[in-house]
Scaffold this active site. Structure first.
Site, PDB file in Angstrom:
ATOM      1  N   GLU A 125       0.819  -1.210   0.000  1.00  0.00           N
ATOM      2  CA  GLU A 125       0.000   0.000   0.000  1.00  0.00           C
ATOM      3  C   GLU A 125       0.853   1.260   0.000  1.00  0.00           C
ATOM      4  O   GLU A 125       0.458   2.296  -0.569  1.00  0.00           O
ATOM      5  CB  GLU A 125      -0.951  -0.027   1.194  1.00  0.00           C
ATOM      6  CG  GLU A 125      -2.007  -1.117   1.049  1.00  0.00           C
ATOM      7  CD  GLU A 125      -2.922  -1.227   2.236  1.00  0.00           C
ATOM      8  OE1 GLU A 125      -4.143  -1.155   2.043  1.00  0.00           O
ATOM      9  OE2 GLU A 125      -2.409  -1.384   3.362  1.00  0.00           O
ATOM     10  N   GLU A 145      -4.337  -9.478   4.142  1.00  0.00           N
ATOM     11  CA  GLU A 145      -5.267  -9.118   5.216  1.00  0.00           C
ATOM     12  C   GLU A 145      -6.440 -10.087   5.338  1.00  0.00           C
ATOM     13  O   GLU A 145      -6.913 -10.370   6.448  1.00  0.00           O
ATOM     14  CB  GLU A 145      -5.795  -7.696   5.002  1.00  0.00           C
ATOM     15  CG  GLU A 145      -4.798  -6.609   5.355  1.00  0.00           C
ATOM     16  CD  GLU A 145      -3.923  -6.228   4.191  1.00  0.00           C
ATOM     17  OE1 GLU A 145      -3.252  -5.186   4.261  1.00  0.00           O
ATOM     18  OE2 GLU A 145      -3.890  -6.982   3.183  1.00  0.00           O
TER      19      GLU A 145
END
Length: 271
Positions: A125, A145
Site C-alpha cells: 500500500e 489481510e
C-alpha cells in the site's frame, strides 16, 4: 553494479531513520529484528518523516527504504491490534502526514521506493501511495489481510484495481496469495527489478534524477495527475492553463529556457 549500503544516521532513534542527501530525504524502516513489522512507534515516526518531507521547501523527493533483509512484514498486530478503536487507528501525530494518504491529504513531493525481501500488506500500500518503485529480484509480495480476518485499510482496495486492473487486483486481494517481483513488474506494481542488494542504489539514482528537475514543475505535474485520478479529467484539464501561466513566470522557467538555449545543464532553485 556496486552495492550501496543505505545510510543509518538518524535524527530520531528507534523505528525510522532519516537522513538528508542533497534535496532527497532518505526514510528508512529500522526494525530489522522484526522484519520491519510496523508497530505504532514505526507508524508515528514514518508519519513525522513524511510531514518533514512535505513541509521543507529544500526537500524535493523522498526515498523510502528499509534496513535489513526485508522491507516489511506488515503490521505488528500484537502491538497495533489492541489500539484499534471504534474509528480505526490513530497513527498521525501533530506535524505528521499519513504516508498512505487515505485521509484526504497528499504529500506534495514525489516518493521513490526501494523494496527487498518480504513486502507485505502496508508495504504494498505504501508503494501504491508512492510514485516510483524499485524491487530487488528476490522480493516477495503479499496483500494478506483477508487471511487475518481484516481488510486492507491503507488504500489497496482503492488504488490496486486502478493501478493493475480489476482482475489482477482481485486475484491477489481476495486470495491473500504471495507473488514474486516478476509478477509485480508484469502488473505494474513496481517499475524496475534489479539484482539483490542494488535496489537502494537504483532508487537513489531515480530520486536524484527527479530532484534535479525544476521542483515547482515536478510538484505541479504530480498534483495535476492526482487531480485527474481523484476528481476526473475535466477537473485536471481546468487547471492546466492556469498552472502553465503560474510556472511560466518563475525563475526556474527562466533557468530552464536558458538551459535550452545554451545547452548548459540547468540548476534549478525552486523559485
Amino acid at each position: 553494479m556496486t552495492e550501496t549500503t543505505p545510510p543509518t544516521t538518524s535524527v530520531q532513534p528507534n523505528r525510522v531513520v532519516i537522513e538528508r542527501l542533497g534535496h532527497v530525504l532518505l526514510i528508512g524502516f529500522n526494525r530489522p529484528e522484526k522484519r520491519n513489522a510496523a508497530d505504532l512507534a514505526l507508524l508515528e515516526q514514518l508519519s513525522l518523516a513524511y510531514g518533514e518531507l512535505d513541509r521543507d521547501p529544500d526537500l524535493r523527493v523522498g526515498l523510502v527504504h528499509a534496513i535489513g533483509d526485508h522491507f516489511t512484514a506488515g503490521l505488528d498486530l500484537a502491538d497495533v491490534g489492541p489500539r484499534l478503536g471504534a474509528t480505526g487507528l490513530d497513527m498521525v501525530p501533530e506535524g505528521g502526514v499519513n504516508p498512505w494518504q487515505v485521509d484526504g491529504h497528499s504529500v506534495s513531493k514525489p516518493v521513490v521506493m526501494a523494496v527487498q525481501g518480504t513486502c507485505l500488506t502496508l508495504g504494498i500500500e505504501l508503494i501504491l501511495a508512492s510514485d516510483v518503485a524499485v524491487a530487488a529480484e528476490s522480493t516477495v509480495f503479499g496483500q494478506i489481510e483477508v487471511s487475518r480476518g481484516i481488510l486492507p485499510f491503507g488504500g489497496a482496495t482503492i488504488r490496486l484495481p486502478r493501478a493493475i486492473g480489476w482482475g489482477n487486483a482481485m486475484r491477489w486481494l481476495l486470495t491473500g496469495d504471495m507473488f514474486d517481483a516478476r509478477e509485480a513488474l508484469r502488473i505494474g506494481l513496481v517499475q524496475e527489478i534489479v539484482p539483490d542488494g542494488t535496489q537502494f542504489e537504483r532508487a537513489l539514482a531515480l530520486a536524484e534524477r527527479i530532484a534535479a528537475q525544476a521542483p515547482l514543475a515536478v510538484q505541479a505535474t504530480l498534483a495535476n495527475a492526482r487531480v485527474a485520478v481523484r476528481a476526473g479529467d475535466a477537473a485536471a484539464e481546468a487547471q492546466l492553463q492556469p498552472e502553465l501561466a503560474r510556472l511560466a513566470v518563475t525563475k526556474d522557467a527562466r533557468i530552464g529556457m536558458e538551459s535550452f538555449l545554451t545547452r548548459v545543464p540547468a540548476v534549478f532553485e525552486g523559485r
